[in-house]
Design an enzyme around this catalytic site. Sequence first.
Site, short mmCIF file in Angstrom:
data_model
loop_
_atom_site.label_atom_id
_atom_site.label_comp_id
_atom_site.label_asym_id
_atom_site.label_seq_id
_atom_site.Cartn_x
_atom_site.Cartn_y
_atom_site.Cartn_z
CG ASP A 107 2.51 -0.71 -7.16
OD1 ASP A 107 2.37 -0.44 -6.43
OD2 ASP A 107 1.50 -0.04 -8.40
CB SER A 125 -3.41 3.44 -7.51
OG SER A 125 -2.23 4.10 -7.16
CG HIS A 176 -0.43 1.12 -3.69
ND1 HIS A 176 0.43 1.25 -5.33
CD2 HIS A 176 -0.63 2.29 -4.30
CE1 HIS A 176 -0.56 1.73 -6.04
NE2 HIS A 176 -0.94 2.54 -5.72
#
Length: 566
Positions: free
Chosen positions: A132, A317, A165
């Site tokens: 990520d 996600s 994120h």
Amino acid sequence: MLALAVASPASAQMTDTAERWVPGRLLVQPRPGLSDEEFAKILKVHGAKSVGRIPGINVHIVQLPPNASEKAVAAQLAHNPHIKFAERDMLLKPELTANDTYYFSEWHLTTIGAPSAWDISNGNSITIAIVDTGVEASHPDLAGKLVAGWNYADNNSDTSDVFGHGTKVAGTAAAITNNGIGVAGVAGGAKIMPIRVTNTSGLGSLSYMASGIVWAADRGARVANLSFEAVGGYSTTQSAAQYMKNKGGLVTTAAGNGGTQQTFAYSDTNIVVAATDGVDNRASWSNYGDFISLAAPGVSIYTTAPGAGYGAVSGTSFSAPITAGVVALMMAANPTLPAAKIQSLLYSTALDLGSAGKDIYFGYGRVNAGAAVLAARNTSISDTVAPTVSLTAPASGATVAGLVSVNVSASDNVGVSGVDLLVNGTKLASDSASPYGFTWDSSKVPDGNVTLTADAYDAAGNRASSSITVKVANTADAVPPVVVISQPGDGAKVSGNVNIVATASDNVAVARMTLYIDGESRVTASGASLSYNWKTRRDSMGTHTIRVDATDPSGNTGSRIIQVVK
């Protein structure tokens, strides 16, 4: 270590559908067995060259000449019989929607039955790779859980979160449980391996993502999560996921938040996860299509946030790492189960939603942690069934030359781990992802008969083989076959029914034989032998000429002529 520059958002190519890719770069996987020299020749036709390779999966990073069309060259290479796939090095964004107001209850854990799963397993001893934007190592609900990772964007070990994120994804999968603060991850006992694959704007390339999965698999991670737009549909990441699967791990990926039907085909290499809401409806923005494997909660998921914070977030996600956490719980509950069995149990225990069976919105259903972990604990594997395997091309007995495409079909009751191709008993190459195919340079062996063997094996070590024989004819053949007429003899007197028998031999092979009597063709036979019953009463008295021609695959023809008297 692979170190390749990723394009910034400003330089990334875009289309009307907002596709982004690294300019001038393709990802190309040649068939196993194709030499680097022959691969370079294929690329040279397009003015391209290999500038790197993703270890473990033999995917080349290919640089194109200026002004070349990435899409057009990829399509041309993909049609070459010696290339397994070619695609642009796509730049993908994290699949996160805007933050919602904080929710102080993690509804998704109860919905998937996590509390009952925790009675059996907390994911202890399992490492989840978060491929990520990096992870905030100092976050109080993540601190002490991280193991060493890698930063592909800067080619160093600094895996700090540069976009925010990855920290949210990591907490969803494995935030610490029972520590009196914050949130609980699905697999609170699991370790987190941070792999940064993006620039500071959150865009990550397929080449970095695939490299990160391979890196994690080689260093003991059993689960990897990729929460980027429809990333599971691309061949490069599928190859990396298969690599991890062969090492006993699984990869979960986000379906994407575009709310559109995707055209990617289903693949069991990775687990593609769609999103559901609090009442098991499909989230309106969740992508759908044949490539969907499962669904999991993805609306208002309360998780860790950068700056030691917490917040509610939405997107596939977070559906993907919820599923990754369940996989970790299952693996910890029964470490002996192969990855393919974990995957099948995950699917079979899911709550079927929508149309009966697998469908394009929910896949096999919404993930059910309680049932999945219980099934994993109670399943024992004693696999004694060998795979089935067959060579589908070339055909047995075929005459071949130069580079030869060899195709293999293989299946297994649990899962095929790989297929080896052997040439005259010597291993040429291995392929670990279906469809299984190889490129064999037949010029490396002498002309003549060669045995090709496909050897398929599963995770339990069961093996099965299938062999064919082909004729190699690479040398320019100017030698005609030699024909022998064994019946009747030259000058013989004949009457009634006469059996004519002839054979032929050749330095390579005899393709066919033809019999002529007095110049009239009577019969043609394939191979190196011919037999014919001549009824002489239909022919006149006197001398008759018998001729037999034999032709080899190169078109050389040899003849034998005799005369008999009736």
